[in-house]
Enzyme design. Sequence first.
Site, PDB file in Angstrom:
ATOM      1  NE  ARG A  98      -5.133 -10.529   8.054  1.00 43.66           N
ATOM      2  CZ  ARG A  98      -4.050  -9.825   7.757  1.00 43.66           C
ATOM      3  NH1 ARG A  98      -3.820  -8.693   8.385  1.00 43.66           N
ATOM      4  NH2 ARG A  98      -3.199 -10.245   6.852  1.00 43.66           N
TER       5      ARG A  98
ATOM      6  CD  GLN B  82      -0.521  -6.885  42.390  1.00 44.22           C
ATOM      7  OE1 GLN B  82      -0.804  -8.048  42.667  1.00 44.22           O
ATOM      8  NE2 GLN B  82       0.046  -6.073  43.255  1.00 44.22           N
TER       9      GLN B  82
ATOM     10  CG  ASP C  86       2.540 -10.775   8.424  1.00 43.56           C
ATOM     11  OD1 ASP C  86       1.875 -11.455   9.222  1.00 43.56           O
ATOM     12  OD2 ASP C  86       2.348 -10.777   7.197  1.00 43.56           O
TER      13      ASP C  86
ATOM     14  CB  SER D 247      -0.889   0.029   1.242  1.00 44.58           C
ATOM     15  OG  SER D 247      -1.579  -1.186   1.382  1.00 44.58           O
TER      16      SER D 247
END
Length: 780
Positions: A301, A663, A166, A121
């Site tokens: 994902r 915690q 990734d 992209s």
Amino acid sequence: MAAVDLEKLRASGAGKAIGVLTSGGDAQGMNAAVRAVTRMGIYVGAKVFLIHEGYEGLVEGGENIKQANWLSVSNIIQLGGTVIGSARCKAFTTREGRRAAAYNLVQHGITNLCVIGGDGSLTGANIFRSEWGSLLEELVAEGKISETMARTYSHLNIAGLVGSIDNDFCGTDMTIGTDSALHRIMEVIDAITTTAQSHQRTFVLEVMGRRCGYLALVSALASGADWLFIPEAPPEDGWENFMCERLGETRSRGSRLNIIIIAEGAIDRDGKPISSSYVKDLVVQRLGFDTRVTVLGHVQRGGTPSAFDRVLSSKMAMEAVMALLEATHDTPACVVTLSGNQSVRLPLMECVQMTKEVQKAMDDKRFDEAIQLRGGSFENNWNIYKLLAHQKPPKEKSNFSLAILNVGAPAAGMNAAVRSAVRTGISHGHTVYVVHDGFEGLAKGQVQEVGWHDVAGWLGRGGSMLGTKRTLPKGQLESIVENIRIYGIHALLVVGGFEAYEGVLQLVEARGRYEELCIVMCVIPATISNNVPGTDFSLGSDTAVNAAMESCDRIKQSASGTKRRVFIVETMGGYCGYLATVTGIAVGADAAYVFEDPFNIHDLKVNVEHMTEKMKTDIQRGLVLRNEKCHDYYTTEFLYNLYSSEGKGVFDCRTNVLGHLQQGGAPTPFDRNYGTKLGVKAMLWLSEKLRDVYRKGRVFANAPDSACVIGLKKKAVAFSPVTELKKDTDFEHRMPREQWWLSLRLMLKMLAQYRISMAAYVSGELEHVTRRTLSMDKGF
């Protein structure tokens, strides 16, 4: 660029338009980035357009390009995926498609594009930018736009954010979505571990990563997997025999399960794929073990973004808007990346080029080089995995004995640090002792020698398996010295919070009185409060922020359903406001009150008025965080009364004290890994120091640099002598005098729509990617 004044900044956005799109595979955290780009853009006076369905929406135009307002991106920070949609677009790869995209941008007056996606992209965006001038000329020739328009919009600026689970992009330590994907993988491994132990099974887990083994490598490191396959490091020939031998060996030692992790792109030395089913059949045929395959697929994902991804995306998105505002005709298209805890701008094509070189090295079977090109952190992860996965008898026994103890309150990741330190120590031939119940246990002689397999299965356990106490050594020095002498201890590794640091400082200051304390000491900071000097991140604080964030997400949902309700939530952290601030950013809080950022009744009045104004809009809910010790008089109850009284008739108010929930349960992947790395690095440092100070058959260490705190500082792992840290410590309030995360508070206030001076905001510099910068290990 130096700090920018707010007025100048607001003027710099005026008349500009920014388009934001998400493209390629989705990644958790993209929504946080879209939200921050939109709000930062509006904040500086620019128009912001959301481009739906990625490049496809850019090519088709019309309803896909919509102007955003402040509320358009409300309540999306906690959602996975991308609310503006993403698509893999064929049309944009053609000149016609890009011409249509240019036309649509010019129609809206957009000359600044923020692209959130993977390397494909971002490369597409750079091609688009380089062709921009000629595309406009063609549009003028076709009569679609006027020459005046072409002149007005003659230049396109690009800023990229890398969204990819990734983590396969060179130049950044973490890409958006990677940490959340690791959360999903670890949740599955934790769940599978219990069933595997019940049935004595072997599980082959296939994780995503066609060309990059980062997810497989880090989840193997964080789960203590028995065997790992990644594309960057194909196994040696004859690996089938080695693997079966190792699996058989761990079973014969009493382990009830085996875990094998395989990246979907795993290959052998000849480049042939290794499939999970092949590995399963091999184990069944050779060993007869009950073996199952689990392919995680798109689960990785999904789900809500982790705190790390939410904060990372918000920080990078703000920087991307600054980069667009500051861009000139000569600046290259840049991508905003993470280096340590700093956001950095890098030339887009340099990063893409480096990323391609990794692939080329793998194609040419130059595997060692491929691992180096992935970066110092990847290489370090790989070396540590190999060191810890399997016991190799030490070449020779050393004469050194080391003791490991936990001090302070329990923090997630402590056990991971102890496990890796024990195993590293044993592999160096040292005698390793563990001490139960902190300095108190050392005084009482609760010391035992520990072996490689005694710490198996500790990685994913929360809290402290050794037991931990807050007691400092001061009142029991005689007994501590006595036991150090009895057990012949030459080095101490103390894993814990502020008390661990203070305790080691007391031991060092008593060296003049007791020669037995002239030994090597190291502190691994582990506390949910993140208040130990000498490090930017303490072990356990990531788990705590995630625990607080999950609670706040639910509280916010309750407020959304009730309408016109404000929740006041109290976080832990002592005087240190790290938890409140970072959780505030991760959940999109309206305010976070902390001790380090002093506030008075005037500030509270402004906050309440701001909340009243907000209730008149479509967002009829509020969330305010308060650190437990942020103010002596403005307590949680006081804030509740103030907000209730001032908001009467407009909103009602409720309080929540999160308490020990913070915690955390199981440690997050970040804390498991960070603990593992700190344990190894601390033990290697101790071993080296012991060799340096070994004289005439004994250890004598009295130099300042023989007692250090290990930590991550800015871009690298560093060791700081405790005596030097003393001047940088505020002992009364138990925290460092300077704290890096205070700069994040600007972002918190800006995203909550407060008018603030940006004078303190320092933009990232444009740096370059080289093999040298890649080789640094940032600890991720």
